[in-house]
Enzyme design. Structure first.
Site, short mmCIF file in Angstrom:
data_model
loop_
_atom_site.label_atom_id
_atom_site.label_comp_id
_atom_site.label_asym_id
_atom_site.label_seq_id
_atom_site.Cartn_x
_atom_site.Cartn_y
_atom_site.Cartn_z
N ASN A 85 15.76 -7.03 49.11
CA ASN A 85 16.88 -6.09 49.20
C ASN A 85 16.59 -5.07 50.31
O ASN A 85 15.46 -4.58 50.42
CB ASN A 85 17.08 -5.37 47.87
CG ASN A 85 17.43 -6.33 46.75
OD1 ASN A 85 18.14 -7.31 46.96
ND2 ASN A 85 16.92 -6.07 45.55
N HIS A 98 9.38 -5.24 49.66
CA HIS A 98 8.91 -6.12 48.58
C HIS A 98 9.81 -7.34 48.50
O HIS A 98 11.02 -7.24 48.66
CB HIS A 98 8.88 -5.38 47.23
CG HIS A 98 10.15 -4.67 46.91
ND1 HIS A 98 10.48 -3.45 47.45
CD2 HIS A 98 11.18 -5.01 46.10
CE1 HIS A 98 11.65 -3.06 47.00
NE2 HIS A 98 12.12 -4.00 46.18
P1 5GP Z 1 14.67 -3.09 44.68
O1 5GP Z 1 16.02 -2.82 44.08
O2 5GP Z 1 14.15 -1.90 45.45
O3 5GP Z 1 14.65 -4.36 45.48
O4 5GP Z 1 13.75 -3.38 43.45
C1 5GP Z 1 12.68 -2.60 43.05
C2 5GP Z 1 12.04 -3.31 41.89
O5 5GP Z 1 10.84 -2.65 41.58
C3 5GP Z 1 12.90 -3.31 40.62
O6 5GP Z 1 13.15 -4.65 40.22
C4 5GP Z 1 12.06 -2.54 39.61
O7 5GP Z 1 12.15 -3.09 38.30
C5 5GP Z 1 10.67 -2.65 40.18
N1 5GP Z 1 9.82 -1.52 39.88
C6 5GP Z 1 10.13 -0.20 40.07
N2 5GP Z 1 9.12 0.59 39.68
C7 5GP Z 1 8.13 -0.24 39.23
C8 5GP Z 1 6.83 0.00 38.70
O8 5GP Z 1 6.35 1.12 38.56
N3 5GP Z 1 6.10 -1.11 38.34
C9 5GP Z 1 6.59 -2.37 38.50
N4 5GP Z 1 5.79 -3.39 38.12
N5 5GP Z 1 7.81 -2.63 39.00
C10 5GP Z 1 8.59 -1.58 39.37
#
Ligand code: 5GP
Ligand code: ZN
Length: 112
Positions: A85, A98
């Site tokens: 994303n 990520h």
């Molecule tokens: P994005 O929307 O930025 O692509 O996704 C971020 C992802 O990071 C989300 O799916 C969320 O669940 C995950 N995430 C956010 N904070 C943490 C965390 O502290 N630990 C882990 N393992 N995942 C996280």
């Protein structure tokens, strides 16, 4: 990088369920899993978005890392989805690049 939750995970300040780690990348389970398998692969280098890097080797390595984990975990043949994303319309919440890897069920398309 201060104020980055994924840099904190890399540095061990925040716990995570790690799956794979080497000098360049870290893979760990997403805390809010959207599929039977849902992990993230990140570079150890803090890069906010895909718009901020031309490091083809490192960006490529996170994809290859995901595929190696898929083979190791045994779902590579059934299949999986890799998603990165980017910014607001892409739904990016954490501004450290990520790659999401989702697998273990039939995933819908197109995404909402
Ligand atoms: P994005 O929307 O930025 O692509 O996704 C971020 C992802 O990071 C989300 O799916 C969320 O669940 C995950 N995430 C956010 N904070 C943490 C965390 O502290 N630990 C882990 N393992 N995942 C996280
Ligand atoms: Zn970071």
């Amino acid at each position: 990088m201060s104020n980055c939750i994924f840099c904190d995970i890399i540095e061990g300040k925040i716990p995570a369920e790690k799956i794979f780690e080497d000098d360049d990348v870290l893979a760990f389970k997403d805390v809010n899993s959207q599929a039977p398998y849902h992990f993230l692969v990140i570079p150890k280098l803090h890069i906010p978005t895909l718009n901020d890097s031309d490091n083809a080797e490192l960006i490529g390595k996170i994809s290859i890392t995901a595929s190696l984990i898929a083979k190791q975990e045994g779902f590579s043949e059934d299949g999986y989805r890799l998603v990165m994303n980017t910014n607001k319309d892409g739904g990016q919440i954490v501004f450290h690049i990520h790659l999401h890897c989702l697998a273990g069920r039939q995933l819908g398309w197109p995404p909402g």
